[in-house]
Design a protein around this motif. Structure first.
Motif, mmCIF file in Angstrom:
data_model
loop_
_atom_site.group_PDB
_atom_site.id
_atom_site.type_symbol
_atom_site.label_atom_id
_atom_site.label_comp_id
_atom_site.label_asym_id
_atom_site.label_seq_id
_atom_site.Cartn_x
_atom_site.Cartn_y
_atom_site.Cartn_z
ATOM 1 N N PHE A 150 0.826 -1.207 0.000
ATOM 2 C CA PHE A 150 0.000 0.000 0.000
ATOM 3 C C PHE A 150 0.858 1.255 0.000
ATOM 4 O O PHE A 150 0.586 2.210 -0.745
ATOM 5 C CB PHE A 150 -0.924 -0.004 1.217
ATOM 6 N N LEU A 151 1.900 1.276 0.821
ATOM 7 C CA LEU A 151 2.793 2.437 0.862
ATOM 8 C C LEU A 151 3.534 2.614 -0.462
ATOM 9 O O LEU A 151 3.754 3.738 -0.917
ATOM 10 C CB LEU A 151 3.782 2.298 2.020
ATOM 11 N N ARG A 152 3.934 1.516 -1.072
ATOM 12 C CA ARG A 152 4.627 1.611 -2.354
ATOM 13 C C ARG A 152 3.726 2.210 -3.416
ATOM 14 O O ARG A 152 4.171 2.970 -4.272
ATOM 15 C CB ARG A 152 5.111 0.225 -2.787
ATOM 16 N N THR A 206 -1.733 -5.982 -15.337
ATOM 17 C CA THR A 206 -1.988 -6.689 -14.084
ATOM 18 C C THR A 206 -0.760 -7.454 -13.615
ATOM 19 O O THR A 206 -0.369 -7.382 -12.445
ATOM 20 C CB THR A 206 -3.175 -7.652 -14.256
ATOM 21 N N LEU A 207 -0.133 -8.193 -14.533
ATOM 22 C CA LEU A 207 1.068 -8.940 -14.165
ATOM 23 C C LEU A 207 2.207 -7.998 -13.788
ATOM 24 O O LEU A 207 2.965 -8.273 -12.846
ATOM 25 C CB LEU A 207 1.494 -9.838 -15.324
ATOM 26 N N GLY A 208 2.333 -6.884 -14.515
ATOM 27 C CA GLY A 208 3.358 -5.908 -14.172
ATOM 28 C C GLY A 208 3.138 -5.308 -12.798
ATOM 29 O O GLY A 208 4.092 -5.104 -12.034
ATOM 30 N N GLY A 209 1.879 -5.026 -12.451
ATOM 31 C CA GLY A 209 1.573 -4.493 -11.128
ATOM 32 C C GLY A 209 1.895 -5.481 -10.021
ATOM 33 O O GLY A 209 2.414 -5.102 -8.965
ATOM 34 N N ILE A 210 1.610 -6.764 -10.259
ATOM 35 C CA ILE A 210 1.931 -7.783 -9.258
ATOM 36 C C ILE A 210 3.443 -7.899 -9.091
ATOM 37 O O ILE A 210 3.961 -7.974 -7.972
ATOM 38 C CB ILE A 210 1.317 -9.139 -9.665
ATOM 39 N N GLY A 211 4.167 -7.918 -10.213
ATOM 40 C CA GLY A 211 5.623 -7.999 -10.135
ATOM 41 C C GLY A 211 6.227 -6.811 -9.414
ATOM 42 O O GLY A 211 7.136 -6.967 -8.573
ATOM 43 N N TYR A 212 5.725 -5.615 -9.706
ATOM 44 C CA TYR A 212 6.218 -4.404 -9.038
ATOM 45 C C TYR A 212 5.924 -4.440 -7.540
ATOM 46 O O TYR A 212 6.748 -4.035 -6.715
ATOM 47 C CB TYR A 212 5.577 -3.173 -9.673
ATOM 48 N N SER A 213 4.735 -4.944 -7.179
ATOM 49 C CA SER A 213 4.350 -4.990 -5.770
ATOM 50 C C SER A 213 5.194 -5.987 -4.986
ATOM 51 O O SER A 213 5.508 -5.756 -3.818
ATOM 52 C CB SER A 213 2.869 -5.362 -5.655
ATOM 53 N N PHE A 214 5.574 -7.086 -5.616
ATOM 54 C CA PHE A 214 6.333 -8.122 -4.916
ATOM 55 C C PHE A 214 7.820 -7.803 -4.833
ATOM 56 O O PHE A 214 8.485 -8.228 -3.880
ATOM 57 C CB PHE A 214 6.147 -9.472 -5.618
ATOM 58 N N PHE A 215 8.360 -7.124 -5.818
ATOM 59 C CA PHE A 215 9.805 -6.913 -5.886
ATOM 60 C C PHE A 215 10.319 -6.224 -4.621
ATOM 61 O O PHE A 215 9.730 -5.252 -4.163
ATOM 62 C CB PHE A 215 10.135 -6.041 -7.106
#
Length: 352
Positions: free
Chosen positions: A226-228, A281-290
């Motif tokens: 959320f902060l990211r 969607t996949l890019g957002g998940i990858g960015y959130s996890f990194f």
């Protein structure tokens, strides 16, 4: 971000201990994206097979024939890369996903066996093998959605988390069906195009609900994510991407409705838009996890193999990847545009 990671890890940016796990993580994510997008229309068409008439089923599977062998490549390569490059993350990641991974393996096996045996079976049993292919496609799509639900929630136990994963599994079937329907609209004129537009219209809202569910849970179940998303100018980018995804779903539904009633123009646009939604969607998940493999628990450096092992894997990848890239470009460049069934040559009896 890279400078902050270098400082936190106490390494140098040019140190192989830093950049090699990072490189393999980007490669693994690229394989996930390629497998989801390039195999996605194949899975989607398989999910739609039970709703088609006998004649249309055969045409739908015939359209998939040039890509079936290439589509089997992505899952095997992705799992192999993850197991060799990140062996220390295998237990905390894969060890919690036995059920969806087993379902995924069975689904992939059923799809491959059914497709090949259909080509070699008597004509009267083609429909039966087509339905087996459809069952395998549903199992594969359900497994993908359940995997995503488990990963997004950090593998938390409990009935609520399981229910969320089951909901995402159903939404994944709808999303793949929408992608498959949009691909059929682009590839095939006539009755199959109109029926594909109808199938896509039934799936589009469920696919949109899945995208909303992933984003909301990913943001509000984890404070770091959320902060990211909301720090600095990130909130504006996230908002614009969200608005674009919602507009894309609205345009897709309107174009599907127009195709059903009267308009066959721009049949490629729904497929392009749903592909873009998948990528965002996949890019957002990858960015959130990194840079985590398990959120707030296992980083890519925690799970990576030794530098010597990564060097060996990299040497094999340098040889194999160009070959795989050339092969897939050669195979997939024909997946766009209208397909025409082959016409038998005119028979001319020989004059004696």
């Amino acid at each position: 971000m890279i400078d902050s990671l270098v400082t936190l890890l106490g390494l140098q940016a040019h140190d192989p201990n830093f950049w090699m796990p990072l490189a393999f993580m980007f490669l693994f994510f690229a394989l996930i994206v390629a497998g989801t997008v390039l195999d996605g229309f194949d899975i989607g068409v398989g999910c739609l097979v039970p709703f088609a008439s006998s004649g249309l089923r055969m045409r739908m599977l015939a359209l998939l024939s040039p890509w079936r062998d290439a589509n089997e490549f992505w899952l095997l390569l992705g799992l192999t890369l993850f197991a060799t490059a990140f062996p220390l993350a295998w237990e905390p990641v894969m060890g919690r996903l036995y059920v969806p991974l087993t379902l995924l393996g069975l689904g992939v096996l059923m799809r491959s066996v059914a497709f090949e045996l259909r080509l070699r079976a008597p004509i009267e049993s083609h429909n039966s093998w087509a339905l087996v292919f459809a069952v395998g496609s549903w199992m594969t799509a359900l497994a993908h959605g359940y995997l995503l639900g488990q990963i997004v929630t950090g593998y938390e136990p409990g009935a609520g988390y399981v229910g969320y994963a089951v909901f995402l599994a159903l939404c994944a079937v709808a999303a793949y069906s929408l992608l498959g329907a949009a691909w059929l609209m682009m590839r095939e004129p006539g009755e199959l195009r109109v029926r594909a537009a109808y199938w896509g219209r039934q799936a589009v809202r469920w696919a949109a609900a899945g995208a909303v569910a992933v984003s909301l849970v990913l943001a509000f179940a984890n404070t770091g994510v959320f902060l990211r998303w909301t720090t600095g100018t990130q909130w504006l980018i996230v908002t614009l991407l969200w608005v674009w995804i919602l507009i894309s779903f609205m345009i897709i539904e309107m174009m599907l409705q127009r195709t059903i009633h009267r308009s066959y123009r721009h049949a490629w646009l729904p497929f392009a838009l749903i592909l873009l939604v998948f990528l965002i969607t996949l890019g957002g998940i990858g960015y959130s996890f990194f840079p985590f493999l398990v959120l707030d628990n296992v980083t890519i450096w925690d799970g990576a193999a030794s530098v010597d092992a990564l060097r060996l894997i990299l040497a094999a990848a340098v040889i194999a990847l160009p070959v795989a890239l050339i092969f897939n470009i050669w195979v997939y460049w024909r997946m766009f545009g209208v397909s025409r069934p082959p016409q038998p040559p005119a028979f001319r009896p020989r004059a004696d």
